[in-house]
Each structure stands twice: as structure tokens, then as C-alpha cells.
Design an enzyme around this catalytic site. Structure first.
Site, PDB file in Angstrom:
ATOM      1  N   LYS A 242       0.804  -1.222   0.000  1.00  0.00           N
ATOM      2  CA  LYS A 242       0.000   0.000   0.000  1.00  0.00           C
ATOM      3  C   LYS A 242       0.839   1.275   0.000  1.00  0.00           C
ATOM      4  O   LYS A 242       0.310   2.370  -0.195  1.00  0.00           O
ATOM      5  CB  LYS A 242      -0.953   0.006   1.195  1.00  0.00           C
TER       6      LYS A 242
ATOM      7  N   SER B 258      -3.044 -12.432   3.838  1.00  0.00           N
ATOM      8  CA  SER B 258      -3.352 -12.158   2.433  1.00  0.00           C
ATOM      9  C   SER B 258      -2.239 -12.681   1.533  1.00  0.00           C
ATOM     10  O   SER B 258      -2.501 -13.184   0.432  1.00  0.00           O
ATOM     11  CB  SER B 258      -3.577 -10.666   2.200  1.00  0.00           C
TER      12      SER B 258
END
Length: 290
Positions: free
Chosen positions: A41, A252
Site C-alpha cells: 500500500k 493475504s
């Protein structure tokens, strides 16, 4: 000397040498935990803030506000400091304590609400006032354009233009959208595979969105295949990555690795790249490694 934001991107690829079931297929994890704020991110956070500043979208005195499940918030908190911007981050109350503390360490204000949908609703309501500017990662093209400009080209370069399959967990879907856009331009035959949780599974960073909350940046035409990942499967693979390959990453990443390994079993040959979204130390207060 480089600023910290100059170190975002150019993360390494590492080959899975022990968990790969097919010797005719190469599987590489792209270690996004090597970004300065510790996750994939960092890329969209930097591109969203820098682009908004350059366009003049953020007026003097405005605070940033964003709903996040964690990694985007940490990256935004770090990058907001570089641009001298105040930021409020709205997170689900079940987020790990490490995430909240990290955001606060960068000087962000953190608000905890029931779930990510309520966080998004709250941030959108606040952004209707002149006090706040919402980056809106779920609808902001600068999210996926970060990956079009950096992640995709890096994968193409670092596999010597041999990548055949790209696997990514899907949350905001920015990673898979932007990377797909670039890779399909250079080679339309590259297969793009997205990961989502099975019904009832809860995997931080991967979502199966209700229709009303499906990210506006998502374009189903950019994904060739979607693989469902069970919560236990993602957890076990995250543990295996650490204990077998020495790759310390979150659930994830476990989901992405699991999908890549499943995919390798189907292929006669190929080069698969999956995204290792963050580092495992974000999850030490959870039961992921306990």
C-alpha cells in the site's frame, strides 16, 4: 540522500524453492513488505497523496481522512508526514493493535468502528465538510495507476519479460487493476488471477465485497480468473511460508501463495508472480502465528 518516499517500490522477487509442486513452473513472491512502511500500500498511498497535492485538490488547512483495514492507513500516515498533512484514519475495531500503534506513531488520529463498511460510510460523511479531504482508495484512479506505473513494469523487468501468470489478493483491487493494465499491454497472453475469500471466511486484506461496496475502480474485464481462498488455507500457507521458505508475511500473502501453488499444479510450464502484501510482524498480536 534519498527521502523515505524515494524508497517506495523496486521490491525484490523471491522464488519459492520448497513449496512449489511443479519443477516446470517458477513461482515468485514479490516482497512488498520491503517497502518503507511495510506493505504494497506504500505505492498507492504515495501516488494518491502526491497527485492530489500536485493538482491542488487538498486546500490549506484541510485534513486527510480515509477508511482502511490497516496497511493503506499505515502507508498514508507515513507519507502524510512527508507532505506535512494531518490525517485521520478510520479502521475496523478488530484490526490488530500493531496497526493502530504504528499509525499513531506517525502522528495519525485513529478512529475505530464496527467494520470496514461503517468506516467507509463515516469517512464519506466527514468528507462532505470543508475540513476534510478523502483520498477514497476504493474509487481513486491514482490507486491503480501507482501499480500501472511501478508494480507491473517491475515484474516485467525482473522476470526478464517471462512472466506468464500474475496472482493478487483483492481488497481495494488497486494492485490487480493497475498491474493487469500494464502486463496486458506488454503481453495480452499473461493471465491475471485474483483471490477472494470463500463465503464466511475472514482474511485481512482480502475482501468479498457486497455489491453496494464493490470498489469503483474494479473492472472485471481485467481479471481472467478469480480463485476462492479459505481462511484456514490462507492461515496455514502464511505459516508455511515462514517455516519452509523463510518468508514472514500475513494472511493475504498466504492466500496469494496458496492460489499460486494451486495454479502451478495445473500448468505444464510457466512463470507465476504473486504479491506478498506485507510483513508478518503486523499480525503478532493475532493468532496467526500463535
Amino acid at each position: 540522500m534519498a527521502s523515505i518516499i524515494d524508497l517506495v517500490g523496486n521490491t525484490p522477487l523471491v522464488e519459492l524453492t520448497k513449496l512449489n509442486p511443479n519443477p516446470n513452473v517458477k513461482i515468485y513472491g514479490k516482497l512488498e513488505g520491503n517497502n518503507p512502511a511495510g506493505s504494497v500500500k506504500d505505492r498507492p498511498a504515495l501516488n494518491m497523496i502526491r497527485s492530489a497535492v500536485e493538482r491542488g485538490d487538498i486546500k490549506p488547512g484541510m485534513k486527510l481522512i480515509e477508511a482502511t483495514s490497516g496497511n493503506t492507513g499505515i502507508a498514508l500516515a507515513m507519507i502524510a508526514r512527508i507532505f506535512n498533512l494531518e490525517i485521520e484514519l478510520v479502521m475496523p475495531s478488530n484490526s490488530t493493535r500493531e496497526r493502530t500503534l504504528t499509525m499513531e506513531a506517525f502522528g495519525a488520529k485513529v478512529i475505530l468502528l464496527e467494520n470496514i463498511e461503517k468506516c467507509r460510510d463515516y469517512a464519506e460523511e466527514q468528507a462532505k465538510t470543508d475540513e476534510y479531504f478523502m483520498l477514497d482508495q476504493f474509487a481513486n484512479p491514482d490507486n491503480y495507476l501507482a501499480h500501472y506505473k511501478t508494480t507491473g513494469p517491475e515484474i516485467w523487468r525482473d522476470t526478464n519479460q517471462k512472466v506468464t501468470h500474475f496472482v493478487s489478493s483483492m481488497g481495494t483491487t488497486g494492485t490487480i487493476m493497475g498491474t493487469s493494465m500494464f502486463l496486458k499491454e506488454v503481453n495480452p497472453d499473461i493471465q491475471i488471477v485474483g483471490c477472494q475469500p470463500t463465503e464466511g471466511s475472514s482474511i485481512p486484506g482480502i475482501r468479498r465485497w457486497p455489491a453496494a461496496y464493490l470498489p469503483k475502480i474494479f473492472d472485471a474485464n481485467r481479471v481472467d480468473r478469480i480463485m476462492d481462498i479459505d481462511q484456514n488455507e490462507a492461515t496455514e500457507m502464511a505459516q508455511k511460508l515462514a517455516k519452509t521458505e523463510g518468508i514472514f508475511a500475513g494472511m493475504s500473502s498466504g492466500g496469494g501463495a496458496s492460489a499460486a501453488i494451486r495454479l502451478a499444479q495445473e500448468l505444464e510450464s510457466g512463470v507465476i508472480v504473486f504479491i506478498c502484501c506485507d510483513r508478518g510482524d503486523r499480525y503478532l498480536s493475532s493468532n496467526l502465528f500463535g
